[in-house]
Design a protein around this motif. Structure first.
Motif, PDB file in Angstrom:
ATOM      1  N   VAL A 191     -14.501  -2.090   9.019  1.00  0.00           N
ATOM      2  CA  VAL A 191     -13.431  -2.904   8.436  1.00  0.00           C
ATOM      3  C   VAL A 191     -13.783  -4.387   8.495  1.00  0.00           C
ATOM      4  N   HIS A 200      -9.317  -4.343   6.272  1.00  0.00           N
ATOM      5  CA  HIS A 200      -9.576  -3.487   5.119  1.00  0.00           C
ATOM      6  C   HIS A 200     -10.964  -2.875   5.235  1.00  0.00           C
ATOM      7  N   GLU A 201     -11.106  -1.649   4.739  1.00  0.00           N
ATOM      8  CA  GLU A 201     -12.404  -0.994   4.824  1.00  0.00           C
ATOM      9  C   GLU A 201     -13.428  -1.761   4.003  1.00  0.00           C
ATOM     10  N   ARG A 258     -14.901   4.199  10.498  1.00  0.00           N
ATOM     11  CA  ARG A 258     -14.932   3.338   9.319  1.00  0.00           C
ATOM     12  C   ARG A 258     -15.303   1.924   9.743  1.00  0.00           C
TER      13      ARG A 258
END
Length: 510
Positions: free
Chosen positions: A338, A343-344, A336
């Motif tokens: 961030v 936070h993504e 992912r």
């Protein structure tokens, strides 16, 4: 199933298939499995015990791989050593992990003996005809023993990284990490039992070792040559039946020039590259020169035991929308992007690349604070800036530490490099941030000039200004004959910054 069990399975299921091949030798998987089991017994009889650390200082060879596998078979922790390090650097690493033994080949016997003497290592062995207290051939005389019961998060090896500045970090890689990477890459890189893989990159690096493990899992053939130059690689393709390469993009270009239209390159079926993306211009050349090859790009880190993102063959289309990306996460890697708050990030927005899964390292040897900074709630901070698109493809934009902050604006070096790389006067380019009294940092480009060209710095800067925002454009250009590269083909930006500072490059700015 850990690596040692994959070796046992290969010996059982494909005993007649060539396991290792080189100039003047070939051994099948039955022979190789027996040799590994005998070497494992020999290592234990030589004074090593399960959990001891064994340093390996050698070039690429079948014996190097066999001894690595034998240590894993016996539960001994392997510590591959970069052969380019100085003796003090090697001593620092072996002292850090409290190695009990070292093995080296003839080419590196001087450094190996010096390290062993400096640290008083009790177990010193040679991989070939080297004067050492324990000889490789003697280890082979021992009776074969079964592999240890090891797997999961049990420690398999320590791979040291980050030694150019500060204390080196010993990356703790588990049996599970090796196993998952081998199976991930076997699938993503399309390894099969008929793969004949040339170990062209240094075996002490995971870029080579991890692909090699995939070859073992599918019971293919490992090919070794003492000469891993571009000319040596071409000879190995011609004489040793190589059909699988994993090298940096510039080496594919060298092979095309050396082959000069020779159809021998048609023999390559699998062509993997990493360390840098492939330019559209070079892609057109390699697709023509390697008509039967399926190209893949790999992105990964030592801390995740190898490649965790792969760009598949179908994305290797000139002008294709995915060519600028590194690909999609492999089966066992969760990736992912961030933002600074953890936070993504939305799709299409740059942030730090994070990776989770059982391939993530156990930690940094003896550095719990650094481990805690790097792995948070199971997520590895890669230190790379990336963007994920709507289809899940990941583009690697830059290293966080290489991002330039100039006048309060963030500049990603890769964007500037991509802009300059398409100029016909530019053969190669690397962009770095250099000290600037007014802006904090200034964008500076190091350019290798294309043959027969005589560019002016102002023309190259004007070219970038027509393509990207002014604050991203180089304030200065330095012309150099070649870019300094690391052992795995990555540009040494730290060396370029140091060169700029030492030579007071202000005089070349325009």
């Amino acid at each position: 199933m850990s690596v040692h069990l994959a070796i046992a399975r290969a010996a059982q299921q494909s005993g007649h298939v060539a396991a290792v091949r080189g100039y003047g030798f070939e051994r099948n998987w039955a022979e190789t499995g027996d040799r590994v089991a005998r070497l494992a017994s020999g290592l234990l009889s030589a004074g090593l015990s399960r959990g001891d650390r064994l340093a390996l200082l050698a070039g690429n060879s079948a014996e190097h791989m066999e001894l690595t596998y034998a240590a894993i078979w016996a539960g001994i922790i392997v510590v591959p050593i970069n052969t380019r390090l100085s003796t003090p650097e090697m001593c620092q690493i072996l002292g850090d992990c409290q190695a009990r033994g070292i093995a080296f080949d003839n080419l590196h016997s001087g450094a190996g003996q010096a390290v062993a003497a400096e640290l008083g290592l009790p177990v010193v062995m040679g991989l070939d005809q080297v004067e050492a207290s324990v000889k490789f051939d003697e280890l082979l005389t021992r009776e074969a023993r079964p592999p240890v019961d090891a797997g999961g998060k049990d420690l398999l090896g320590l791979y040291y990284t980050g030694g150019t500045t500060g204390r080196p970090k010993g990356v703790e890689l588990s049996h599970a990490a090796f196993e998952l990477t081998a199976m991930d890459q076997a699938y993503a890189l399309e390894c099969t039992g008929r793969s004949a893989y040339l170990h062209a990159a240094p075996y002490f690096h995971l870029a080579d070792c991890s692909v090699g493990n995939s070859i073992t899992y599918v019971q293919g053939t490992h090919v070794f040559s003492d000469d891993t130059s571009s000319a040596g690689i071409l000879d190995a393709i011609r004489n040793l039946g190589v059909n699988f390469l994993s090298i940096v993009p510039t080496m594919y270009q060298d092979l095309i020039q050396l082959a000069a239209g020779d159809p021998i390159l048609e023999q390559i079926e699998n062509a993997v590259y990493g360390a840098a993306p492939i330019s559209e211009g070079l892609l057109k050349q390699v697709l023509a020169a390697f008509p039967n090859a399926r190209f893949k790009q790999c992105y990964g880190q030592t801390e995740v035991a190898g490649a965790c993102v792969v760009l598949p063959p179908e994305a290797h289309v000139p002008g294709g929308s995915k060519l600028a990306t590194a690909g999609k996460p492999t089966l066992s890697a969760h990736v992912r992007i961030v933002d600074a708050d953890g936070h993504e990030a939305p799709r299409g927005v740059a942030g730090e690349i994070m990776v989770a899964g059982d391939r993530v390292m156990n930690g940094y040897w003896g550095q719990p604070e650094k481990t805690a900074e790097t792995v948070v709630d199971g997520w590895l901070h890669t230190g790379d800036v990336g963007v994920m698109d709507e289809d899940g493809y990941v583009a690697v934009v830059d290293r966080l530490k290489d991002m330039i902050v100039t006048g309060g604006e963030n500049v990603f070096c890769a964007e500037v490099e991509n802009t300059l790389s398409v100029h016909p006067d530019v053969a190669a380019v690397s962009v770095v941030g250099v000290p600037d009294d007014r802006w904090g940092e200034a964008v500076h480009a190091f350019v290798v000039v294309a043959e027969g060209r005589v560019p002016e710095p102002a023309d190259l800067i004007a070219h970038t200004k027509a393509q990207i925002a002014g604050y991203k454009c180089p304030k200065g250009i330095s012309f150099i004959t070649e870019l300094p590269l690391s052992g795995v083909g990555k540009v040494r930006k730290d060396a370029l910054r140091a060169q700029w500072i030492s030579m007071n490059k202000d005089s070349s700015d325009v």
